[in-house]
Design a protein around this motif. Structure first.
Motif, short mmCIF file in Angstrom:
data_model
loop_
_atom_site.label_atom_id
_atom_site.label_comp_id
_atom_site.label_asym_id
_atom_site.label_seq_id
_atom_site.Cartn_x
_atom_site.Cartn_y
_atom_site.Cartn_z
N GLY A 144 0.78 -1.23 0.00
CA GLY A 144 0.00 0.00 0.00
C GLY A 144 0.80 1.27 0.00
O GLY A 144 0.27 2.35 0.32
N THR A 145 2.07 1.20 -0.39
CA THR A 145 2.90 2.40 -0.40
C THR A 145 3.53 2.65 -1.77
O THR A 145 3.65 1.75 -2.59
N LEU A 146 3.91 3.90 -1.97
CA LEU A 146 4.69 4.36 -3.11
C LEU A 146 6.08 4.71 -2.60
O LEU A 146 6.22 5.42 -1.60
N SER A 147 7.12 4.19 -3.28
CA SER A 147 8.50 4.50 -2.89
C SER A 147 9.22 5.21 -4.01
O SER A 147 8.91 5.02 -5.19
N VAL A 148 10.20 6.02 -3.63
CA VAL A 148 11.04 6.73 -4.58
C VAL A 148 12.49 6.35 -4.30
O VAL A 148 13.03 6.65 -3.24
N CYS A 149 13.12 5.67 -5.27
CA CYS A 149 14.52 5.26 -5.15
C CYS A 149 15.38 6.23 -5.93
O CYS A 149 15.19 6.40 -7.15
N ASN A 150 16.31 6.87 -5.26
CA ASN A 150 17.22 7.82 -5.89
C ASN A 150 18.43 7.04 -6.42
O ASN A 150 19.24 6.54 -5.65
N VAL A 186 16.81 4.71 -0.87
CA VAL A 186 15.36 4.89 -0.93
C VAL A 186 15.08 6.27 -0.36
O VAL A 186 15.17 6.49 0.85
N GLN A 187 14.80 7.21 -1.24
CA GLN A 187 14.71 8.62 -0.83
C GLN A 187 13.52 8.88 0.08
O GLN A 187 13.62 9.59 1.08
N THR A 188 12.38 8.30 -0.28
CA THR A 188 11.19 8.52 0.52
C THR A 188 10.19 7.41 0.25
O THR A 188 10.30 6.68 -0.74
N ARG A 189 9.25 7.30 1.15
CA ARG A 189 8.20 6.31 1.03
C ARG A 189 6.92 6.91 1.57
O ARG A 189 6.93 7.57 2.62
N SER A 190 5.83 6.68 0.86
CA SER A 190 4.56 7.28 1.26
C SER A 190 4.01 6.62 2.51
O SER A 190 4.44 5.53 2.91
N GLU A 191 3.06 7.27 3.11
CA GLU A 191 2.31 6.64 4.18
C GLU A 191 1.50 5.48 3.59
O GLU A 191 1.21 5.44 2.40
N PHE A 192 1.12 4.55 4.44
CA PHE A 192 0.35 3.40 3.98
C PHE A 192 -1.04 3.85 3.55
O PHE A 192 -1.73 4.57 4.29
N SER A 193 -1.44 3.43 2.36
CA SER A 193 -2.80 3.71 1.91
C SER A 193 -3.72 2.60 2.42
O SER A 193 -3.28 1.63 3.03
N GLU A 194 -4.99 2.75 2.16
CA GLU A 194 -5.97 1.82 2.69
C GLU A 194 -5.92 0.46 2.00
O GLU A 194 -6.42 -0.52 2.54
N ILE A 252 -8.06 5.97 -7.65
CA ILE A 252 -6.82 6.50 -8.21
C ILE A 252 -6.27 7.54 -7.25
O ILE A 252 -6.97 8.48 -6.87
N LEU A 253 -5.02 7.34 -6.84
CA LEU A 253 -4.36 8.27 -5.93
C LEU A 253 -3.38 9.13 -6.71
O LEU A 253 -2.62 8.62 -7.53
N LEU A 254 -3.40 10.44 -6.45
CA LEU A 254 -2.50 11.38 -7.09
C LEU A 254 -1.54 11.97 -6.06
O LEU A 254 -1.98 12.46 -5.00
N TYR A 255 -0.25 11.90 -6.38
CA TYR A 255 0.79 12.49 -5.53
C TYR A 255 1.46 13.63 -6.29
O TYR A 255 1.72 13.51 -7.49
N SER A 256 1.73 14.72 -5.61
CA SER A 256 2.49 15.82 -6.21
C SER A 256 3.97 15.51 -6.10
O SER A 256 4.44 15.01 -5.07
N TRP A 257 4.72 15.81 -7.16
CA TRP A 257 6.15 15.52 -7.17
C TRP A 257 6.84 16.24 -6.00
O TRP A 257 6.65 17.43 -5.78
N GLY A 258 7.63 15.49 -5.27
CA GLY A 258 8.34 16.03 -4.12
C GLY A 258 7.55 15.96 -2.83
O GLY A 258 8.11 16.17 -1.76
#
Length: 351
Positions: A157-163, A169-177, A201-207
């Motif tokens: 349930g998460t989105l991760s960003v690997c640099n 692993v630069q960041t990881r989103s909070e757990f979605s439902e 559909i979940l939308l995340y803003s860059w950064g």
């Protein structure tokens, strides 16, 4: 065009410059077909690539090589011209290999059932990095080439960003439902769009990846197993009920159902190299190639003849909501799962 694969397919990919399409099947086979608008598709190759299912298939090296991954933890490189094995690594991951993606001309990434991502350098002929990005299977990956960042979604349930520049692993989103199953970049990289198990559909803003900035709940209650970016404002989605939709992003709206693959879940979508065809595979064991211009022209005609955008409350197409709500990962695992094995890093030794 339709191709009866004879077995359940897990992945589909088009050659980057030729009229060839590859599929990975549940029995471990890799099929390669040549297609043409004026003739019946012809099978060019049939390779028994893996001892268990072939979950992922990607053309690499300019289309000269097909890369496949499997629950048997192996990754195989196959020569497109001859079908011969170039190299195989039997312990590429410690868990079932679930996804593959091209990054640059000389790097690819693979994701497994335990949330591990590996980046492979074809020039150095080795695994150049590994990220423990998630706690469950890797469901989808997309690459922001300008920022050199790999974005991944997971059954946890998460989105991760690997640099990739900093190898972290630069960041990881909070757990979605619920589980996140698909991901694309939109709006010239300013928005990250994720499809979920419940059809939201979940939308995340860059950064700002910790929490989503918007939630689009009007598509359907069926899981969004596959997404393709058509342009900066529209995506094509494949859902659990077999419906392929054209969806607008910001403003968020269901523009129109554009195809119905079958009554079974859509497993994967892909564009041909010239974007003349949309390929879809589903649990009906069929590969379908849709004339993209035709189905999009039908959409334009419908919009011209109606007084507003089609939304999710329209009953233009009956939607079947009775399919099992097993997660995408569990469907794959139940179909054919492998035993975990030890890892290794010498993948491209013979490329």
């Amino acid at each position: 065009m339709e191709i009866n694969l004879g077995k359940l397919a897990f992945d589909v990919d088009f050659h980057p410059s030729d009229n060839l399409v590859a599929t990975g099947l549940i029995n471990g086979d890799l099929h390669l077909y040549r297609y043409s608008p004026d003739s019946v598709p012809v099978r060019q190759l049939e390779v028994h690539a893996h001892t268990e299912s072939c979950r992922a298939a990607r053309f690499i090296n300019g289309g000269r090589v097909l890369l496949t991954g499997s629950p048997d933890c192996s990754i195989l490189a196959t020569d497109v011209e001859t079908g011969s094995t170039i190299t195989r690594i039997d312990n590429a991951h410690e868990a079932a290999v679930n996804r593959l993606i091209n990054l640059t001309e000389s790097t690819v990434a693979s994701g497994d059932d335990e949330g591990c991502i590996k980046v492979w350098d074809t020039r150095e002929r080795s695994c150049c990095n590994s990220f423990d990005a998630h706690e469950d299977y890797i469901s989808d990956m997309t690459f922001a080439s300008d920022a050199m960042k790999l974005l991944t979604t997971s059954g946890d349930g998460t989105l991760s960003v690997c640099n990739l520049r900093r190898n972290t692993v630069q960041t990881r989103s909070e757990f979605s439902e619920d589980e996140l199953l698909s991901v694309v970049l939109m709006k010239n990289g300013r928005k990250v769009v994720c499809g979920s198990q419940t059809g939201i559909i979940l939308l995340y803003s860059w950064g700002c990846f910790k929490d989503c900035s918007d939630r689009f709940t009007d598509l359907s209650s069926n899981s969004i197993d596959a997404m393709l970016k058509l342009d900066e404002d529209r995506i094509i989605t494949g859902s659990e009920n077999g419906i392929i939709n054209l969806v607008g992003i910001l403003p968020n709206r269901v523009i129109q159902p554009i195809a119905e693959h079958s009554e079974y879940p859509v497993e994967c979508l892909a564009f041909s190299h010239d974007r003349k065809f949309l390929g879809s595979i589903a649990h009906d064991q069929m590969l379908k190639l849709w004339d993209l211009d035709t189905i999009l022209q039908d959409t334009k005609n419908t919009q011209t003849n109606e007084t507003g955008a089609i939304d999710s409350d329209d009953d233009e197409m009956e939607l079947d909501n009775d399919h099992s709500k097993l997660s995408r990962g569990n469907k794959r695992k139940n179909a054919n799962n492998g035993q975990t094995q030890g890892g290794s890093n010498n993948f491209f030794a013979d490329l």
